[in-house]
Motif scaffolding. Structure first.
Motif, PDB file in Angstrom:
ATOM      1  N   ASP A  32      75.443   1.986  16.975  1.00  0.00           N
ATOM      2  CA  ASP A  32      75.283   0.688  16.328  1.00  0.00           C
ATOM      3  C   ASP A  32      76.567   0.193  15.668  1.00  0.00           C
ATOM      4  N   CYS A  33      77.211   1.046  14.864  1.00  0.00           N
ATOM      5  CA  CYS A  33      78.412   0.566  14.167  1.00  0.00           C
ATOM      6  C   CYS A  33      79.688   1.119  14.795  1.00  0.00           C
ATOM      7  N   PRO A  45      75.897   8.005   8.615  1.00  0.00           N
ATOM      8  CA  PRO A  45      76.109   7.850   7.171  1.00  0.00           C
ATOM      9  C   PRO A  45      76.646   6.459   6.827  1.00  0.00           C
ATOM     10  N   HIS A  46      77.105   5.717   7.819  1.00  0.00           N
ATOM     11  CA  HIS A  46      77.700   4.408   7.563  1.00  0.00           C
ATOM     12  C   HIS A  46      76.650   3.290   7.587  1.00  0.00           C
ATOM     13  N   CYS A  47      75.730   3.368   8.557  1.00  0.00           N
ATOM     14  CA  CYS A  47      74.776   2.259   8.689  1.00  0.00           C
ATOM     15  C   CYS A  47      73.328   2.714   8.769  1.00  0.00           C
ATOM     16  N   GLN A  53      75.541   9.383  19.546  1.00  0.00           N
ATOM     17  CA  GLN A  53      75.854  10.038  20.817  1.00  0.00           C
ATOM     18  C   GLN A  53      76.989  11.031  20.633  1.00  0.00           C
ATOM     19  N   TRP A  54      76.880  12.124  21.374  1.00  0.00           N
ATOM     20  CA  TRP A  54      77.929  13.147  21.339  1.00  0.00           C
ATOM     21  C   TRP A  54      79.028  12.780  22.311  1.00  0.00           C
ATOM     22  N   TYR A  55      80.241  13.048  21.944  1.00  0.00           N
ATOM     23  CA  TYR A  55      81.353  12.892  22.876  1.00  0.00           C
ATOM     24  C   TYR A  55      82.490  13.830  22.473  1.00  0.00           C
TER      25      TYR A  55
END
Ligand SMILES: [Zn+2]
Length: 132
Positions: A32-33, A45-47, A53-55
């Motif tokens: 999302d962010c 923790p931000h939004c 997703q893992w990368y």
């Protein structure tokens, strides 16, 4: 029985460790962010989004701060505890190896590598070489 938030957090941490054991350093990114996230968790923790997703990040980082921890040789000797800013944004606690513990400099370029001790896989950093 309810599933506590802590259990979910542990799930993300477990996934991270499993990947590390398999030789892959992975972190999360929020769908999302778009911010990258470390330490592994279930909710951004931000939004507050749970679309994480893992990368695999670049592994490049910069030393933000470093502390030398004095230890007796039988306990592994001196080492450092460093805060590393990953190129992708997250700040993580680790250590810088392949260099005397006291010689790590703030602002130094480092790269991630996976250190194995027995069954344990640990993410550490080493100084980034000037030459490729
Ligand atoms: Zn987010």
């Amino acid at each position: 029985m309810t599933v506590s938030n802590q259990t979910l957090e542990t799930g993300a941490e477990k996934y991270y460790q499993t990947q590390l054991q398999a030789g892959a350093f992975t972190i999360q990114r929020c769908g999302d962010c778009d911010k990258s996230i470390f330490y592994p968790r279930m909710v951004c923790p931000h939004c507050g989004s749970d679309d994480l997703q893992w990368y695999t990040p670049s592994g490049k980082g910069t030393v933000y701060s470093v502390t030398v921890v004095r230890n007796k040789p039988e306990n592994g000797g001196d080492h450092n505890v460093a805060l590393i800013d990953l190129e992708e944004g997250p700040r993580m606690m680790s250590r810088v190896q392949d260099i005397a513990p006291g010689e790590v400099r703030i602002g130094q370029s480092v790269v991630a590598c996976i250190q194995r001790t027995g069954d344990e896989a640990l993410l550490v950093f080493v100084p980034a070489g000037d030459k490729a």
